[in-house]
Enzyme design. Structure first.
Site, PDB file in Angstrom:
ATOM      1  N   CYS A  66       0.870  -1.176   0.000  1.00 42.28           N
ATOM      2  CA  CYS A  66       0.000   0.000   0.000  1.00 42.28           C
ATOM      3  C   CYS A  66       0.907   1.225   0.000  1.00 42.28           C
ATOM      4  O   CYS A  66       2.109   1.098  -0.216  1.00 42.28           O
ATOM      5  CB  CYS A  66      -0.997  -0.019   1.160  1.00 42.28           C
ATOM      6  N   HIS A  76      12.576 -14.417  13.619  1.00 44.04           N
ATOM      7  CA  HIS A  76      12.373 -14.229  15.058  1.00 44.04           C
ATOM      8  C   HIS A  76      10.916 -14.098  15.476  1.00 44.04           C
ATOM      9  O   HIS A  76      10.606 -14.298  16.656  1.00 44.04           O
ATOM     10  CB  HIS A  76      13.134 -12.999  15.541  1.00 44.04           C
TER      11      HIS A  76
END
Length: 145
Positions: free
Chosen positions: A65, A98
């Protein structure tokens, strides 16, 4: 992998470049819209793009976007979606490694065109670091739902 790709009207100009990178890396693209610069609402495109990840038709999602902010906010409200904001390669990789992200959002107005291949490659090439510490942290993220 099968990658769901979606962009709102602001992200549309960058969408084809992202598609070419995904396909160039040997992955399949599931196009989830939009097809022009005619205004659309980013929450709708985000939901349409993340749905294939939720139901198993896609492995990951890439959202584009204007700034990436709206898409990342909308995506993280969807069950089963963990979306990171990736305006450079390191964050794209770390979101998966992570944080077990299955989606990233990019801002077409902010991401330098030259970084798109590196961002996409790092996101799609990353693997969750499935050790005790990361599992514990992701479990805590899930508990926030």
């Amino acid at each position: 992998m099968r990658i769901a790709l979606g962009a709102d009207h602001a992200g549309f100009p960058m969408k084809d470049t992202v598609r070419q990178v995904i396909e160039g890396l040997g992955h399949e693209v599931l196009d989830c819209g939009t097809g022009s610069t005619e205004p659309v609402d980013f929450p709708d495109i985000t939901q349409d793009t993340c749905r294939p990840v939720q139901d198993g038709r896609a492995d990951r999602a890439i959202l584009v976007c204007g700034t990436g902010q709206g898409a990342v906010m909308a995506a993280n409200k969807l069950s089963g979606i963990r979306c990171g904001l990736a305006h450079e390669p390191y964050s794209a990789h770390q979101a998966v490694e992570h944080d077990d992200a299955n989606a990233i959002a990019m801002g077409a107005w902010l991401v330098p065109h030259a970084l798109i291949p590196d961002i996409v490659r790092e996101f799609l090439g990353a693997v969750f670091d499935d050790d005790e510490d990361t599992r514990r942290r992701v479990a805590k993220l899930n508990a926030l739902d």
